[in-house]
Design an enzyme around this catalytic site. Sequence first.
Site, PDB file in Angstrom:
ATOM      1  CG  HIS A  45       0.246  -3.042   9.763  1.00  0.00           C
ATOM      2  ND1 HIS A  45       1.004  -4.006  10.375  1.00  0.00           N
ATOM      3  CD2 HIS A  45      -0.656  -2.639  10.677  1.00  0.00           C
ATOM      4  CE1 HIS A  45       0.573  -4.155  11.620  1.00  0.00           C
ATOM      5  NE2 HIS A  45      -0.435  -3.339  11.825  1.00  0.00           N
ATOM      6  CG  ASP A  58      -2.354   9.494  10.628  1.00  0.00           C
ATOM      7  OD1 ASP A  58      -1.583  10.465  10.651  1.00  0.00           O
ATOM      8  OD2 ASP A  58      -3.387   9.449   9.936  1.00  0.00           O
ATOM      9  CD  GLU A 100      -3.425  13.350   9.629  1.00  0.00           C
ATOM     10  OE1 GLU A 100      -4.506  12.748   9.829  1.00  0.00           O
ATOM     11  OE2 GLU A 100      -2.320  12.774   9.610  1.00  0.00           O
TER      12      GLU A 100
HETATM   13  P1  FAD Z   1       4.532  -4.374   4.959  1.00  0.00           P
HETATM   14  O1  FAD Z   1       3.078  -4.277   4.749  1.00  0.00           O
HETATM   15  O2  FAD Z   1       5.023  -5.557   5.660  1.00  0.00           O
HETATM   16  O3  FAD Z   1       5.295  -4.228   3.561  1.00  0.00           O
HETATM   17  C1  FAD Z   1       4.892  -3.274   2.598  1.00  0.00           C
HETATM   18  C2  FAD Z   1       5.713  -3.431   1.315  1.00  0.00           C
HETATM   19  O4  FAD Z   1       7.045  -3.013   1.566  1.00  0.00           O
HETATM   20  C3  FAD Z   1       5.809  -4.867   0.805  1.00  0.00           C
HETATM   21  O5  FAD Z   1       5.887  -4.849  -0.587  1.00  0.00           O
HETATM   22  C4  FAD Z   1       7.124  -5.351   1.389  1.00  0.00           C
HETATM   23  O6  FAD Z   1       7.678  -6.391   0.621  1.00  0.00           O
HETATM   24  C5  FAD Z   1       7.949  -4.087   1.371  1.00  0.00           C
HETATM   25  N1  FAD Z   1       8.911  -4.008   2.471  1.00  0.00           N
HETATM   26  C6  FAD Z   1       8.697  -4.205   3.771  1.00  0.00           C
HETATM   27  N2  FAD Z   1       9.830  -4.001   4.464  1.00  0.00           N
HETATM   28  C7  FAD Z   1      10.775  -3.671   3.555  1.00  0.00           C
HETATM   29  C8  FAD Z   1      12.154  -3.340   3.643  1.00  0.00           C
HETATM   30  N3  FAD Z   1      12.802  -3.327   4.805  1.00  0.00           N
HETATM   31  N4  FAD Z   1      12.810  -3.043   2.497  1.00  0.00           N
HETATM   32  C9  FAD Z   1      12.182  -3.046   1.301  1.00  0.00           C
HETATM   33  N5  FAD Z   1      10.885  -3.372   1.172  1.00  0.00           N
HETATM   34  C10 FAD Z   1      10.186  -3.662   2.293  1.00  0.00           C
HETATM   35  N6  FAD Z   1       0.794   4.843   5.926  1.00  0.00           N
HETATM   36  C11 FAD Z   1       1.091   6.145   5.915  1.00  0.00           C
HETATM   37  O7  FAD Z   1       1.863   6.609   5.078  1.00  0.00           O
HETATM   38  N7  FAD Z   1       0.545   6.988   6.850  1.00  0.00           N
HETATM   39  C12 FAD Z   1      -0.271   6.545   7.834  1.00  0.00           C
HETATM   40  O8  FAD Z   1      -0.725   7.327   8.650  1.00  0.00           O
HETATM   41  C13 FAD Z   1      -0.587   5.167   7.864  1.00  0.00           C
HETATM   42  N8  FAD Z   1      -1.392   4.663   8.828  1.00  0.00           N
HETATM   43  C14 FAD Z   1      -1.684   3.336   8.827  1.00  0.00           C
HETATM   44  C15 FAD Z   1      -2.526   2.833   9.820  1.00  0.00           C
HETATM   45  C16 FAD Z   1      -2.836   1.488   9.854  1.00  0.00           C
HETATM   46  C17 FAD Z   1      -3.716   0.956  10.938  1.00  0.00           C
HETATM   47  C18 FAD Z   1      -2.342   0.634   8.841  1.00  0.00           C
HETATM   48  C19 FAD Z   1      -2.709  -0.810   8.833  1.00  0.00           C
HETATM   49  C20 FAD Z   1      -1.532   1.117   7.839  1.00  0.00           C
HETATM   50  C21 FAD Z   1      -1.192   2.470   7.831  1.00  0.00           C
HETATM   51  N9  FAD Z   1      -0.353   3.011   6.855  1.00  0.00           N
HETATM   52  C22 FAD Z   1      -0.038   4.341   6.857  1.00  0.00           C
HETATM   53  C23 FAD Z   1       0.102   2.156   5.744  1.00  0.00           C
HETATM   54  C24 FAD Z   1       1.509   1.666   5.901  1.00  0.00           C
HETATM   55  O9  FAD Z   1       2.420   2.692   5.609  1.00  0.00           O
HETATM   56  C25 FAD Z   1       1.752   0.530   4.924  1.00  0.00           C
HETATM   57  O10 FAD Z   1       0.982  -0.532   5.332  1.00  0.00           O
HETATM   58  C26 FAD Z   1       3.189   0.148   4.768  1.00  0.00           C
HETATM   59  O11 FAD Z   1       3.190  -0.950   3.899  1.00  0.00           O
HETATM   60  C27 FAD Z   1       3.983  -0.171   6.020  1.00  0.00           C
HETATM   61  O12 FAD Z   1       3.574  -1.313   6.667  1.00  0.00           O
HETATM   62  P2  FAD Z   1       4.577  -2.459   7.097  1.00  0.00           P
HETATM   63  O13 FAD Z   1       5.801  -1.895   7.731  1.00  0.00           O
HETATM   64  O14 FAD Z   1       3.777  -3.426   7.876  1.00  0.00           O
HETATM   65  O15 FAD Z   1       5.024  -3.040   5.691  1.00  0.00           O
END
Ligand code: FAD
Length: 560
Positions: free
Chosen positions: A93, A156, A270
């Site tokens: 994400h 969120d 918020e």
């Molecule tokens: P990814 O996007 O897959 O990874 C993000 C980063 O973390 C990359 O660099 C990856 O290599 C690294 N990573 C992933 N897993 C691990 C692990 N286990 N150990 C170490 N590194 C790792 N964020 C907020 O804070 N508040 C919100 O309300 C919020 N709402 C969102 C709503 C939507 C619709 C979207 C798309 C995103 C939102 N986000 C929010 C953002 C979200 O926190 C980030 O996208 C975050 O990166 C988590 O997504 P992911 O788990 O898919 O991680």
Amino acid sequence: MIACLGRFVPENDVESRAENDDVSTICKSLGLKGSIDFGVGATNGSADKDFGGMYSYKPLAVIRPSGADDVAVVIKAAHLQSNLTVAARGNGHSINGQAMADRGLVIDMGSTGDSHFEIVKVKGSTYLDVSGGALWEDVLKRCVEDFGLAPRSWTDYLRLTVGGTLSNAGVSGQAFRYGPQISNVAQLDVVTGNGDMVTCSESRQPELFFNVLGGLGQFGIITRARVLLQSAPDKVRWIRLVYAEFDEFTRDAELLVSLKEERESFDYVEGFVFVNSDDTVNGWPSVPLDPAQVFDPAHLPQTAGSVLYCLEVALHYNNSDPRSAVDAVDAKCVSFEDVDHGFSSWVPQRIVPADSDKVKRLRFQGHVVDRLLERLGFVSKLNFPVDVSYVDFLLRVKLVEEHARANGMWDSPHPWLNMFVSKSNLAEFNRAVFNEILKDGINGPMLVYPLLRSKWDDRTSVMVPEEEIFYLVALLRFPPPHEDGASIKKLVDQNRGIVQYCKDRGFDFKLFFPHYKSEEEWKCHFGDRWTRFRDSKKAFDPKHILAPGQKIFSRISNEP
Ligand code: FAD
């Protein structure tokens, strides 16, 4: 759709075919308990895509580990290769390719989602030991259903992974009270860039622990986190309050986040900016929470400008709580099934007419809500309360997702901008950005709400402004599907223009989910903490194997 900004690996490139052969040999020799896709299998999946939809970097292999052991084996194998990198992928994400590995290995952490799920008690506090690859949505459902417990601080949207949000911060409307998610973790299991499996906490290997929290995946892969829990309430009164004046909106938001005791303030605070028009996505219709509620602009003062402000608050309660006082707000119990959901401000939108049989009057906690509302200066009659279950409240954006998927907006590019802006710069930001550049809206939520720096731990890697009160500003753009690359680029340029404006004006601000391309910019982002960040990288990932998609460090080759 576009992958307009990233680079594709040429399909018939001789060099990449040789790399593919090497990787297939390496992968076969690893003896993992999990599975591996390489060659076409790796490039046909989702590892070269993310929610941002603007970058695409193809990996050489995608590994689905069975647990931390497999993760360690993969990192150790990458160590032995001259230029191989490894990216953990949570749920992809990210916006700017942060979870990708260009001709590297992607570890799909989703396969480890069930490896840990255990409630533990330590010194009188209750925690959840959970896998780094678990989705927060699953954490919520299992904790509430099976134990009546829940983490204190959320995001969120919950289809994000534990490891993914802890690598950034994890922020939502509870953070003013409990801090971001990274302030609510007691222990981590991490596989470092050396391939070492380490359990760390504030008292055990603290340097690794604090660097990993908000560490953008640079120091290790989180395979387990110990998350602080509290008892979960049954219900939430969720209220939207409209303001015409920015000063009144921020004064009330800051008052609510500064009240120290629980029950003195709301449990969630918020806010968002919306357009003063009848535009269904950006304007008045984006505010009401229930189909029976009507936003009547006749209540707005004459002085209202082109944008308006909405404070969004919520109070937790239990079914057993006394309902003695008559509730002046007159909230309604809403079943989410009754409502069609748009995405204008993470809200269920008023599309389906109310089914009055299902709308029950509720008299609840009048004394708490009324006492708080009496102190606030929102526009009289422009308040929109509903009562929903705690779980439905936390899953509110899932309904938005379903709606956006149905009309093609979930899978199109999302040029989002997230930043933290200090309180003293927000009025100028509001004038120049919300009231000028973005006065017609962005086809999605424009979140703006205050956070307290004292709830953030300076020992973690995340960077926030200097002032005690700073605001999260999130421009969550959902361009219509089928926009061409040029239109998306315009939005990216608009984001850049906003960041440049903040720089030129000398604002105290930081990008949240930072995305930079040069070392100079990263140095500037980290300021006087750059040296610590760089030295920790040297200690825990000396060859710069991990999280190459963040583009902070380049892989140090093994070759002389
Ligand atoms: P990814 O996007 O897959 O990874 C993000 C980063 O973390 C990359 O660099 C990856 O290599 C690294 N990573 C992933 N897993 C691990 C692990 N286990 N150990 C170490 N590194 C790792 N964020 C907020 O804070 N508040 C919100 O309300 C919020 N709402 C969102 C709503 C939507 C619709 C979207 C798309 C995103 C939102 N986000 C929010 C953002 C979200 O926190 C980030 O996208 C975050 O990166 C988590 O997504 P992911 O788990 O898919 O991680």
